[in-house]
Design an enzyme around this catalytic site. Structure first.
Site, short mmCIF file in Angstrom:
data_model
loop_
_atom_site.label_atom_id
_atom_site.label_comp_id
_atom_site.label_asym_id
_atom_site.label_seq_id
_atom_site.Cartn_x
_atom_site.Cartn_y
_atom_site.Cartn_z
N HIS A 129 0.82 -1.22 0.00
CA HIS A 129 0.00 0.00 0.00
C HIS A 129 0.86 1.26 0.00
CE1 HIS A 129 -3.89 -2.05 0.56
NE2 HIS A 129 -3.20 -2.92 1.27
N ASN B 292 -10.37 -2.61 2.68
CA ASN B 292 -10.09 -2.63 1.24
C ASN B 292 -11.37 -2.29 0.48
OD1 ASN B 292 -7.34 -3.32 1.15
ND2 ASN B 292 -7.77 -5.49 1.31
#
Ligand code: NDP
Length: 498
Positions: free
Chosen positions: A55, A128
């Site tokens: 990420h 997510n």
């Protein structure tokens, strides 16, 4: 002397020049005592911190969460205590695999993280844009991530590694189906849902626990790019999300999401035909209807990207009274590993940085020294630096203890044998797609799998076959069509090197 603000050193002393080094004559050499030059060069060398291992590429906004419905029968968390109550939020969305300079419009899962600055401390919803994840046992997490990153020799992404790993972990097929579907490349974070993905818990004033799933549904509607659209856009800009988000906020178009929960009474977990703590599974809406909670509105660009977004440290370990964890093995590992990643990336006192510092709550703990201890935290009495003490230092409050968790079973390694249950939900998803959606799914696979070896392809078809024979057949045909087209080049941006 000008009427502009006066430039100083980082120690506050006025600076005579910010352009010219001090040298022994016009031709040099420089003087070692030109400290401002040394300071400037040294700072430049230290402007980067380790990027997140996963990420790394992210975009963030500030905003607020408002309660629209009462869920106090499930949770005593103060954030949900009153309809109309608002709480400040910091969001960060991200791709998983790309480095911090990666293109925004890659086919990848998106991180969807929210930091709620509640009056009882920060609650981080670290989710997510998909309701499930690739693997259900944290032991597999580092290996899975390795397959998404660069190959050690070629230094290229390796479709061969990705599909080799996925084919060996059939539970991945639910998440991979979402990834290869239309939702694999959102137009930008405003047009995607957020999910807590894990099962969490809520507990109320009576000490009753419910298992819960968090959902944030986009009010902007779903919008996604095809591979071809994303490829064309990436050729023009790698920063499409940052541009879209920044401009939307500056133009006053504030994106919103509706927050829902799904709720399961604690003891009902044992009655389900599937493991409700398995992050590769959703809870069907028909059995666990969405219960509306509130609205998230993101409405402000952070004043400084590095300070508020790069320094933002989200961790599922940040829960507040009334919200808790569950037995989910992936969640349990993330409770450790996310906070630990921030200790490494940002330093011991990362929670005191402006992005992470609690706003509404008093931070009063006995963690003391270490790098960058830039807070006082002595509670007005320097003698109260240990606990228990006779100096009125802060003490724990047993009233915020969560209800006891019933645990049953022998501590052992439980091999998760392949099970038909792993194919039921991906099948339900696949069957929802119309003919055009299915064709795009097949074509997206072909673009992603093109460089893979025949044996890896066959192993993946065998997994898809168990979801639905048409699914396997469609992907096989799309792969064969791409391979037979002599002009074909993979359109993922990946290179044919395996
Ligand atoms: P429902 O018909 O009630 O829900 C279907 C869900 O699928 C909706 O939430 C919809 O999201 C979502 N969806 C539509 N297209 C896609 C896509 N390409 N990728 C991911 N999600 C998509 O059925 P069930 O609850 O019984 O679930 C059926 C299947 O739907 C599941 O097996 C799962 O694969 C998928 N799903 C289920 C979710 C859940 O929490 N129950 C959440 C998301 C997906 P939206 O309403 O925003 O359009």
């Amino acid at each position: 002397m000008t009427d502009k603000p006066r430039l100083t050193t980082s120690a506050g002393a006025p600076v005579p020049s910010n352009n010219t080094s001090k040298s022994a004559g016009e031709r040099g050499p420089l003087l070692l005592t030109d400290y401002q030059l040394l300071e400037k060069l040294a700072h430049q060398n230290r402007e980067r911190i380790p990027e997140r291992a996963v990420h790394a590429k992210g975009w963030g906004l500030k905003g607020k969460f408002s309660v629209t419905h009462d869920i106090s029968q499930y949770s005593c968390a103060k954030i949900f205590s009153q309809i109309g109550k608002t709480t400040e939020v910091l969001s960060r969305w991200s791709t998983v695999a790309g480095e911090s300079g990666a293109a925004d419009t890659e086919r990848d899962v998106r991180g969807f993280s929210l930091k709620f600055y509640t009056e009882e401390g920060n609650w981080d919803m670290v989710g997510n844009n998909t309701p499930v994840f690739f693997v259900r046992d944290a032991f597999k997490f580092p290996d899975f991530i390795r397959t998404q990153k660069r190959h050690p020799r070629t230094n290229l992404r390796s479709p061969e590694a990705m599909f080799d790993f996925w084919a060996a972990q059939p539970e991945c097929v639910h998440q991979v189906t979402i990834l290869m579907s239309d939702r694999g490349i959102p137009v930008n974070p405003m047009f995607m849902n957020g999910y807590g993905s894990h099962t969490f818990s809520l507990w109320n004033k009576k000490g009753e626990r419910h298992w819960v799933k968090f959902h944030f549904k986009t009010q902007q509607g779903h919008k996604h790019y095809t591979n071809a659209e994303a490829e064309a856009l990436t050729g023009k800009t790698r920063e499409a999300y940052q541009e879209d988000l920044y401009n939307a906020i500056e133009e006053g178009n504030f994106p919103k999401w509706t927050m829902y929960i799904q709720v399961m009474p604690e003891l009902d977990a044992e009655k389900q035909p599937f493991n409700p703590f398995d992050i590769t599974k959703i809870w069907p809406h028909g059995d666990f209807p969405l219960i509306e909670v509130g609205e998230l509105e993101m409405n402000e660009n952070p004043e400084n990207y590095f300070q508020m977004v790069e320094n933002a440290a989200y961790s599922p370990s940040n829960v507040v009274p009334g919200i808790g964890y569950s037995p989910d093995k992936m969640l349990q590992a993330r409770v450790f590993s996310y906070a630990d990643a921030h200790r490494y990336r940002l330093g011991t006192h990362y929670e005191a940085l402006p992005a992470n510092a609690a706003k509404a709550a008093n931070v009063q703990h006995y963690h003391k020294d270490g790098a960058m201890r830039f807070f006082t935290n002595d509670f007005g009495n320097a003698d109260a630096y240990y606990e228990p003490n006779q100096h009125n230092g802060p003490v724990a409050d047993a009233s915020v203890e969560e209800p006891p968790l019933r645990i049953d079973g022998d501590a052992a390694r439980y091999e998760q044998a392949e099970s038909d249950a792993d194919y039921v939900q991906p099948r339900a998803l696949y069957e929802m797609f119309d003919a055009e959606q299915k064709q795009r799914l097949y074509d997206n696979y072909a673009a992603a799998m093109g460089p893979c070896s025949a044996s890896v392809k066959e192993r993946w078809y065998a997994v898809l076959e168990k979801v639905h024979p048409d699914y396997a057949q469609g992907v096989r045909q799309a792969n064969e069509k791409l391979a037979s087209d002599t002009n074909a080049v993979p359109v993922t941006g990946d290179t044919p090197v395996r």
